[in-house]
Design an enzyme around this catalytic site. Structure first.
Site, mmCIF file in Angstrom:
data_model
loop_
_atom_site.group_PDB
_atom_site.id
_atom_site.type_symbol
_atom_site.label_atom_id
_atom_site.label_comp_id
_atom_site.label_asym_id
_atom_site.label_seq_id
_atom_site.Cartn_x
_atom_site.Cartn_y
_atom_site.Cartn_z
ATOM 1 C CG HIS A 138 -6.009 40.760 4.543
ATOM 2 N ND1 HIS A 138 -5.329 39.769 3.878
ATOM 3 C CD2 HIS A 138 -7.214 40.232 4.862
ATOM 4 C CE1 HIS A 138 -6.096 38.688 3.796
ATOM 5 N NE2 HIS A 138 -7.251 38.945 4.393
ATOM 6 C CG ASP A 215 -6.094 45.575 0.412
ATOM 7 O OD1 ASP A 215 -7.175 45.436 -0.190
ATOM 8 O OD2 ASP A 215 -5.699 44.785 1.287
ATOM 9 C CD GLN A 218 -13.221 43.950 3.661
ATOM 10 O OE1 GLN A 218 -14.418 44.252 3.614
ATOM 11 N NE2 GLN A 218 -12.820 42.690 3.710
ATOM 12 C CE LYS A 241 -12.233 40.287 0.654
ATOM 13 N NZ LYS A 241 -12.516 39.432 1.810
ATOM 14 C CB CYS A 379 -6.290 37.420 7.087
ATOM 15 S SG CYS A 379 -6.872 35.790 6.649
HETATM 16 N N1 PMP Z 1 -7.200 42.865 1.848
HETATM 17 C C1 PMP Z 1 -8.269 43.033 2.632
HETATM 18 C C2 PMP Z 1 -8.451 44.340 3.332
HETATM 19 C C3 PMP Z 1 -9.197 42.005 2.772
HETATM 20 O O1 PMP Z 1 -10.267 42.174 3.553
HETATM 21 C C4 PMP Z 1 -9.000 40.792 2.083
HETATM 22 C C5 PMP Z 1 -9.974 39.637 2.218
HETATM 23 N N2 PMP Z 1 -10.362 39.381 3.538
HETATM 24 C C6 PMP Z 1 -7.868 40.666 1.273
HETATM 25 C C7 PMP Z 1 -7.004 41.718 1.183
HETATM 26 C C8 PMP Z 1 -7.587 39.412 0.504
HETATM 27 O O2 PMP Z 1 -8.558 39.218 -0.456
HETATM 28 P P1 PMP Z 1 -8.619 37.864 -1.305
HETATM 29 O O3 PMP Z 1 -8.549 36.743 -0.306
HETATM 30 O O4 PMP Z 1 -9.912 37.936 -2.018
HETATM 31 O O5 PMP Z 1 -7.432 37.862 -2.202
#
Ligand code: PMP
Length: 421
Positions: A138, A215, A218, A241, A379
């Site tokens: 991401h 990270d 997910q 999430k 993203c």
């Molecule tokens: N890493 C991953 C794998 C994600 O899916 C996301 C959110 N789509 C993020 C990081 C960023 O999370 P946040 O916007 O809640 O900080």
């Protein structure tokens, strides 16, 4: 949206859910209608819906506990502090961390990664060093490291992936060198659904004494995570999430590393004493928690963790796996559909493109049917580039989704083809 009257128990704290599918009534928004149709919410990778208990907990905090924490000796301040610190304990258990001090409340995954890049990274990455990430990250696990590498004159290296969307582990091994100062990889890809073999990958890095950040944005909504078993050094996730409120998340860090790291931000709460000559920083975890935090969010996250624990994450994972297999089997049969991300190990994400139809048009037509999916680059623009597509349509599942909803999605995809194909 039109309001639909539904009966929701005032509190679900003590209710033991009997089955996963029986839990839908805990989520008020799932009973709304969109464009005259029952809402089918398949955008869980972007954010999950909230059970009533989480909503109630946040309301109750403002109604009965609201006060600033860690500062006052008065009744409310102590009550709010206790509730917030209790939530920290729940997170510790949720991640199976060895120490409470290893749980840092942050704004979310993004801030957790930035904290590590700016604190650990700036302290330990020097000119000529390397930071190793993967091809499926991401943007929030790319850009903070890019900023660091640019500042330090270091190099950002990337573990490649194959056409199924799986990391090429032989290449990973080769990329781990004496120059590698940190590895930052996703547990589960938000764009592809791939579940990475992070335990094995962490072990490889540890053999060379390279710390690993995972990270987990997910992963935590779909599987049990045990940071001690994984032996990772940092693990980050976002509350929103995993059925909790927005604006709060968690950085787990190995105590020894956190102790040696400089603060990320300065301000109230992160100090023991301040003079104009010198500031003595607070102990963990407060050293990394400058300013008034998201108190209601942290407490709400605690309620979300209680809820998920009652359901049992193992059962959630199994159920979602079935749902994903069912959806995949049906979607591959639609002529012109290409699934992006066909790894052997996947979780709850179904990304796809339809020949000759832009993903945004897929999303718009499905929306008219009351079906919420995500369209775009998620993203993860490098993932789109790797697969030669500008964007995908992405359905992502939670345990409250059903096979009937998957059927509606597939019917919707046929309708898209009928209209635009
Ligand atoms: N890493 C991953 C794998 C994600 O899916 C996301 C959110 N789509 C993020 C990081 C960023 O999370 P946040 O916007 O809640 O900080």
């Amino acid at each position: 949206m039109t309001n639909v009257q539904i009966e929701i128990p005032a509190t679900l704290v003590d209710e033991k859910p009997v089955s996963i599918t029986g839990c839908r009534h805990h989520f008020p928004l799932l009973h709304e209608r969109v464009n005259g149709k029952p809402l089918i919410y398949l955008d869980n990778a972007a954010t999950s819906q909230k059970p009533q208990i989480v909503i109630d907990t946040v309301i109750k905090y403002y109604q009965t506990e609201n006060s600033n924490i860690h500062r006052g000796v008065h009744y409310l301040s102590e009550k709010a502090t206790q509730a917030y610190e209790k939530a920290r304990g729940k997170v510790q258990q949720f991640l199976h961390a060895a120490y409470r001090e290893e749980i840092i409340f942050v704004r979310g995954t993004t801030e957790g990664i930035n904290l590590v890049a700016q604190s650990y990274g700036r302290q330990n990455v020097k000119e000529g060093d390397e930071v190793l990430i993967s091809a499926m990250e991401h943007h929030s696990n790319i850009v903070p490291w890019q900023i660091l590498c640019e500042e330090k004159g270091a190099t950002l290296c990337v573990i490649p992936m194959n056409d199924a969307g799986e990391l090429v582990l032989d290449e990973y091994e080769k990329l781990l060198t004496a120059r590698t100062k940190i590895v930052a990889i996703t547990h589960v890809s938000n764009a592809l659904g791939t579940v990475n073999p992070i335990k094995q990958m962490i072990a490889s890095a540890r053999k060379r004494s390279i710390p690993v950040l995972v990270d987990g944005a997910q992963a935590v909504p779909h599987m049990n995570v045990d940071v001690q078993d994984l032996e990772c050094d940092f693990y980050v996730f976002s509350s929103h999430k995993v059925f909790g409120p927005t604006g709060v998340g968690v950085l787990y860090g190995r105590k020894r590393l956190l102790e040696a790291m400089p603060p990320y931000q300065g301000g109230g709460d992160m100090i023991k004493s301040v003079t104009f000559e010198k500031t003595v920083y607070n102990d963990l975890p407060y050293k990394f928690e400058a300013g008034t935090p998201n108190i209601s969010g942290g407490i709400g996250l605690g309620a979300a963790i209680d809820y998920v624990n009652k359901l049992d994450l193992k059962a959630i994972g199994e159920y979602e796996h079935e749902l994903l297999a069912y959806a995949t089997e049906k979607l591959v049969k639609v002529p012109g559909v290409r699934i992006i991300g066909t790894a052997k190990e996947k979780a709850a994400v179904l990304s796809f493109v339809i020949e000759g139809i832009h993903p945004h048009d897929v999303g718009t037509i499905l929306d008219a049917e009351g079906i919420a999916i995500r369209t775009g680059h998620h993203c993860a623009q490098p993932v789109m580039q790797r697969f030669g597509v500008p964007a995908t349509a992405r359905a992502s599942f939670a345990f409250y989704n059903t096979k009937e909803e998957v059927d509606a999605l597939i019917n919707g995809v046929y309708k898209v083809k009928e209209i635009l194909g």
